[in-house]
Write a protein that holds these residues in place. Structure first.
Motif, PDB file in Angstrom:
ATOM      1  N   VAL A   1      40.363 -19.766   4.647  1.00  0.00           N
ATOM      2  CA  VAL A   1      40.304 -20.789   5.689  1.00  0.00           C
ATOM      3  C   VAL A   1      41.697 -20.907   6.314  1.00  0.00           C
ATOM      4  N   VAL A   2      41.743 -20.978   7.640  1.00  0.00           N
ATOM      5  CA  VAL A   2      42.986 -21.224   8.371  1.00  0.00           C
ATOM      6  C   VAL A   2      42.802 -22.525   9.146  1.00  0.00           C
ATOM      7  N   ILE A   3      43.785 -23.418   9.022  1.00  0.00           N
ATOM      8  CA  ILE A   3      43.740 -24.690   9.750  1.00  0.00           C
ATOM      9  C   ILE A   3      44.753 -24.615  10.892  1.00  0.00           C
ATOM     10  N   LEU A   4      44.260 -24.746  12.118  1.00  0.00           N
ATOM     11  CA  LEU A   4      45.097 -24.608  13.300  1.00  0.00           C
ATOM     12  C   LEU A   4      45.473 -25.985  13.831  1.00  0.00           C
TER      13      LEU A   4
ATOM     14  N   LEU B   1      42.569 -15.348  18.046  1.00  0.00           N
ATOM     15  CA  LEU B   1      41.382 -14.639  17.590  1.00  0.00           C
ATOM     16  C   LEU B   1      41.316 -13.238  18.192  1.00  0.00           C
ATOM     17  N   ASP B   2      41.711 -13.125  19.472  1.00  0.00           N
ATOM     18  CA  ASP B   2      41.755 -11.793  20.092  1.00  0.00           C
ATOM     19  C   ASP B   2      42.775 -10.904  19.393  1.00  0.00           C
ATOM     20  N   ARG B   3      43.912 -11.489  19.083  1.00  0.00           N
ATOM     21  CA  ARG B   3      44.948 -10.712  18.368  1.00  0.00           C
ATOM     22  C   ARG B   3      44.441 -10.291  16.991  1.00  0.00           C
ATOM     23  N   PHE B   4      43.677 -11.157  16.374  1.00  0.00           N
ATOM     24  CA  PHE B   4      43.127 -10.792  15.064  1.00  0.00           C
ATOM     25  C   PHE B   4      42.143  -9.631  15.194  1.00  0.00           C
ATOM     26  N   ASN B   5      41.274  -9.713  16.215  1.00  0.00           N
ATOM     27  CA  ASN B   5      40.319  -8.624  16.433  1.00  0.00           C
ATOM     28  C   ASN B   5      41.048  -7.306  16.663  1.00  0.00           C
ATOM     29  N   THR B   6      42.115  -7.369  17.470  1.00  0.00           N
ATOM     30  CA  THR B   6      42.892  -6.158  17.760  1.00  0.00           C
ATOM     31  C   THR B   6      43.552  -5.632  16.494  1.00  0.00           C
ATOM     32  N   ALA B   7      44.143  -6.536  15.718  1.00  0.00           N
ATOM     33  CA  ALA B   7      44.802  -6.125  14.473  1.00  0.00           C
ATOM     34  C   ALA B   7      43.812  -5.501  13.509  1.00  0.00           C
TER      35      ALA B   7
ATOM     36  N   LEU C   1      46.263  -9.242   6.903  1.00  0.00           N
ATOM     37  CA  LEU C   1      45.882  -9.235   8.316  1.00  0.00           C
ATOM     38  C   LEU C   1      45.786 -10.663   8.849  1.00  0.00           C
ATOM     39  N   ILE C   2      45.163 -11.537   8.061  1.00  0.00           N
ATOM     40  CA  ILE C   2      45.015 -12.933   8.500  1.00  0.00           C
ATOM     41  C   ILE C   2      46.381 -13.594   8.629  1.00  0.00           C
ATOM     42  N   CYS C   3      47.230 -13.403   7.634  1.00  0.00           N
ATOM     43  CA  CYS C   3      48.561 -14.031   7.652  1.00  0.00           C
ATOM     44  C   CYS C   3      49.439 -13.461   8.763  1.00  0.00           C
ATOM     45  N   LYS C   4      49.249 -12.184   9.062  1.00  0.00           N
ATOM     46  CA  LYS C   4      50.055 -11.565  10.117  1.00  0.00           C
ATOM     47  C   LYS C   4      49.780 -12.208  11.468  1.00  0.00           C
ATOM     48  N   VAL C   5      48.516 -12.524  11.719  1.00  0.00           N
ATOM     49  CA  VAL C   5      48.142 -13.114  13.013  1.00  0.00           C
ATOM     50  C   VAL C   5      48.407 -14.620  13.011  1.00  0.00           C
ATOM     51  N   PHE C   6      48.011 -15.297  11.955  1.00  0.00           N
ATOM     52  CA  PHE C   6      48.141 -16.762  11.892  1.00  0.00           C
ATOM     53  C   PHE C   6      49.342 -17.131  11.025  1.00  0.00           C
ATOM     54  N   LYS C   7      50.496 -16.574  11.399  1.00  0.00           N
ATOM     55  CA  LYS C   7      51.676 -16.754  10.551  1.00  0.00           C
ATOM     56  C   LYS C   7      52.294 -18.144  10.674  1.00  0.00           C
ATOM     57  N   ARG C   8      51.913 -18.908  11.689  1.00  0.00           N
ATOM     58  CA  ARG C   8      52.453 -20.266  11.836  1.00  0.00           C
ATOM     59  C   ARG C   8      51.479 -21.335  11.349  1.00  0.00           C
TER      60      ARG C   8
ATOM     61  N   ILE D   1      40.903  -7.443  -0.727  1.00  0.00           N
ATOM     62  CA  ILE D   1      41.196  -8.869  -0.508  1.00  0.00           C
ATOM     63  C   ILE D   1      42.636  -9.043  -0.043  1.00  0.00           C
ATOM     64  N   ILE D   2      43.570  -8.346  -0.705  1.00  0.00           N
ATOM     65  CA  ILE D   2      45.000  -8.474  -0.351  1.00  0.00           C
ATOM     66  C   ILE D   2      45.243  -7.991   1.068  1.00  0.00           C
ATOM     67  N   ASP D   3      44.676  -6.822   1.421  1.00  0.00           N
ATOM     68  CA  ASP D   3      44.876  -6.287   2.772  1.00  0.00           C
ATOM     69  C   ASP D   3      44.266  -7.213   3.817  1.00  0.00           C
ATOM     70  N   SER D   4      43.092  -7.778   3.514  1.00  0.00           N
ATOM     71  CA  SER D   4      42.466  -8.715   4.449  1.00  0.00           C
ATOM     72  C   SER D   4      43.343  -9.949   4.628  1.00  0.00           C
ATOM     73  N   CYS D   5      43.880 -10.446   3.522  1.00  0.00           N
ATOM     74  CA  CYS D   5      44.757 -11.622   3.594  1.00  0.00           C
ATOM     75  C   CYS D   5      46.007 -11.323   4.425  1.00  0.00           C
TER      76      CYS D   5
END
Length: 582
Positions: free
Chosen positions: A474-477, A489-495, A455-462, A449-453
């Motif tokens: 959930v991420v709100i853009l 989303l592409d960056r997330f897939n790559t990460a 990854l999500i935070c690394k891509v959607f850091k803003r 869970i921590i590693d997944s989080c």
């Protein structure tokens, strides 16, 4: 007629003095409450910690006696022979003797161990009794007490047998003096039963000085100390009072404390009473053996910090008031502006607005007061932010939790009613988490869970990331991230691919995700956006499962679901338009 300046000065002086008195009085009252609470917490915490320490000792003793009792019950294979055959009783005693003596040797403070049988169908001296004849001596076999010499009502001599048998449960006996070795003891006795018949008891005598020494190590404030009572409010151990003295016979102010002890209530506060002309306070805790641990200290020592604080606050109040009078007379005009600023700031704080900033350009006492006021506000703001952080942060991952998500949704709902917001929601769900928890343990699942989080935070850091369930994020853009969601989303897939490429096979991550964009004519509530994103995520999860099954059938490997995006379907919803959830 008094001049306007005189009236103004008088008004300012009155306001300054009144404000100082109100603020100082409120501070003193608050300090009084805080110090009283801290004192109660300190004494009750110390009482609880020491009670736990003593209960640990009692638990070890109980465990030793219970071990012997269990072994004794197990070795008794024929109750009928036990009642009728003295040779069987002697053989049975020999079998359990070593276990009993070994348990006593390995029990801290043990002075004697005994297994005595029911005198109604065995010899009145049957059983075993091993004891030390000196504190530093070894256990020796001694003749057991002859039941025929005493009446069952003779509590002093044979109460250790008949009281536990009569109560039908394990019993802690009150401390008594062993006149053979001049040592005060406390006993723990367990009755033995077989085939609904009282067989006897197993007991162990413990050096009571072990408990007394532990109590004597308790010191609180300057002269505070501890003592023991029984559940009937009789003194069991006190450094100045004889044992078995009723507490309510000492001071009339101890009557409420004694009543509370008899009723079984303890409480998490301090009991006030008077002892030999001095006001004192007491904290109480129940012990495992039925006793009560009391910690007491003089009220003047408990209140010393409070009295010092009140004195210092009073001196500071008088000093500040005197300086305010002088400076108001000499520098009325100069003080008007900072005083107004302070007054406005106080109003904002009273209304709950902590976003105040004082310029306090003067370098006098008013400026110092303003500076202290600002520091207080800053500290208060930091404290409130800290509390809010605890309330709105997920304890495992550190991102915002479901409470924070619900508050954000409420704010978005307001925006949808009053404007035309632009935002999107991405729902992430970690695949196979339950299987991983069941097969590799919850600790490994938490790491996943921590590693997944991360990854999500690394891509959607803003953008804000929320953990709204065990494996769901959930991420709100909004703003730039909303405009560039496809790139993100592409960056997330790559990460995710990069992570899985370097991870161990059992540490790879599989995450299903779905996105939905708010549409004014489609979504009545923000929950509708979430539902569409959630549905898209589940569709993505189904696609990933199908690809994994297809890969398994083709023999391409067992980790296909860990890299589910492939090289031809980079969008988690199978679409690249602005409405990917449709």
């Amino acid at each position: 007629m008094k001049s306007i300046q005189t009236k103004f000065i008088a008004l300012i002086l009155g306001c300054v003095l009144l404000s100082s008195l109100v603020i100082g009085g409120a501070g003193i009252m608050n300090a009084n409450q805080v110090v009283d609470k801290d004192s109660a917490d300190i004494m009750n915490l110390m009482c609880s910690e020491k009670a736990n320490e003593l209960n640990g000792l009692f638990s070890c003793i109980e465990q030793s006696v219970n071990t012997v009792a269990v072994y004794a019950n197990r070795e008794l294979t024929d109750v009928k022979k036990f009642k009728t055959d003295p040779e069987y009783v002697r053989e049975y005693t020999r079998r359990i003797q070593d276990i009993a003596v070994n348990a006593a040797n390995n029990t801290q403070g043990a002075l004697a161990v005994y297994v005595r049988y029911n005198p109604n169908f065995t010899s009145p001296t049957s059983g075993l009794f091993w004891s030390k004849t000196a504190l530093d001596g070894r256990f020796q076999e001694l003749p057991p007490t002859d039941f025929s010499r005493y009446s069952p009502d003779d509590v002093e001599h044979v109460g250790w047998y008949y009281l536990p048998v009569k109560s039908g449960q394990a019993t802690w006996m009150a401390p008594y003096m062993n006149k053979n070795i001049q040592v005060e003891m406390i006993s723990y006795v367990v009755p033995l039963y077989a085939d609904n018949t009282t067989i006897g008891v197993v007991g162990m005598d413990i050096d009571f000085s072990l408990i007394k020494n532990s109590v004597n190590t308790i010191h609180v404030y300057d002269t505070g100390y501890a003592f023991l009572t029984d559940e009937q409010a009789n003194i069991m151990y006190h450094r100045d009072i004889p044992a078995k003295t009723p507490m309510d016979s000492l001071e009339s102010s101890l009557l409420p404390v004694a009543d509370r002890l008899r009723s079984g209530g303890i409480g998490n506060y301090l009991f006030s009473y008077e002892w030999r002309g001095h006001r004192k306070r007491m904290a109480l805790c129940s012990l495992k053996n039925g006793m009560r641990l009391a910690i007491t200290a003089p009220s003047k020592e408990i209140d010393a910090a409070k009295n010092t604080l009140i004195l210092q606050s009073s001196i500071a109040l008088v000093s500040i008031s005197a300086l305010a009078v002088i400076l108001t007379i000499l520098m009325t005009r100069r003080l008007i502006k900072p005083l107004k600023e302070l007054n406005e700031a106080a109003k904002k704080i009273a209304e709950g607005d902590l976003s105040v900033s004082l310029s306090h350009q003067t370098k006098d006492e008013v400026g110092m007061l303003a500076d202290s006021f600002q520091q207080t506000v800053n500290h208060l703001q930091k404290y409130i932010n800290y509390i809010n952080g605890l309330a709105y942060r997920d304890g495992l991952t550190g991102v915002k939790n479901k409470t924070a998500y619900q508050e954000t949704v409420a704010n978005l709902e307001e925006k949808t009613r009053t404007g035309r917001p632009e935002f999107a929601m991405i729902v992430f769900d970690i695949n196979n988490l339950k299987t991983i928890n069941d097969t590799q343990g919850h600790d490994f699942g938490d790491i996943l869970i921590i590693d997944s989080c991360k990854l999500i935070c690394k891509v959607f850091k803003r953008s804000p990331v929320y953990r709204i369930g065990g494996d769901e994020f959930v991420v709100i853009l909004e703003n730039d991230d909303f405009e560039n969601y496809e790139e993100l989303l592409d960056r997330f897939n790559t990460a995710l691919d990069d992570y899985n490429r370097h991870a161990r096979p059992d540490g790879r991550i599989s995450i299903a995700r779905g996105i939905a964009i708010y549409e004014e004519n489609v979504d009545l509530t923000v929950s509708d956006v979430f539902k569409r994103a959630d549905d898209a995520m589940y569709q993505n999860k189904i696609q990933m499962k199908k690809r994994r099954e297809k890969a398994d059938r083709s023999g391409s490997g067992s980790n296909a679901d860990l890299c589910p995006d492939g090289s031809t379907d980079r969008n988690p919803n199978g679409s690249t338009d602005r409405n990917p959830d449709r």
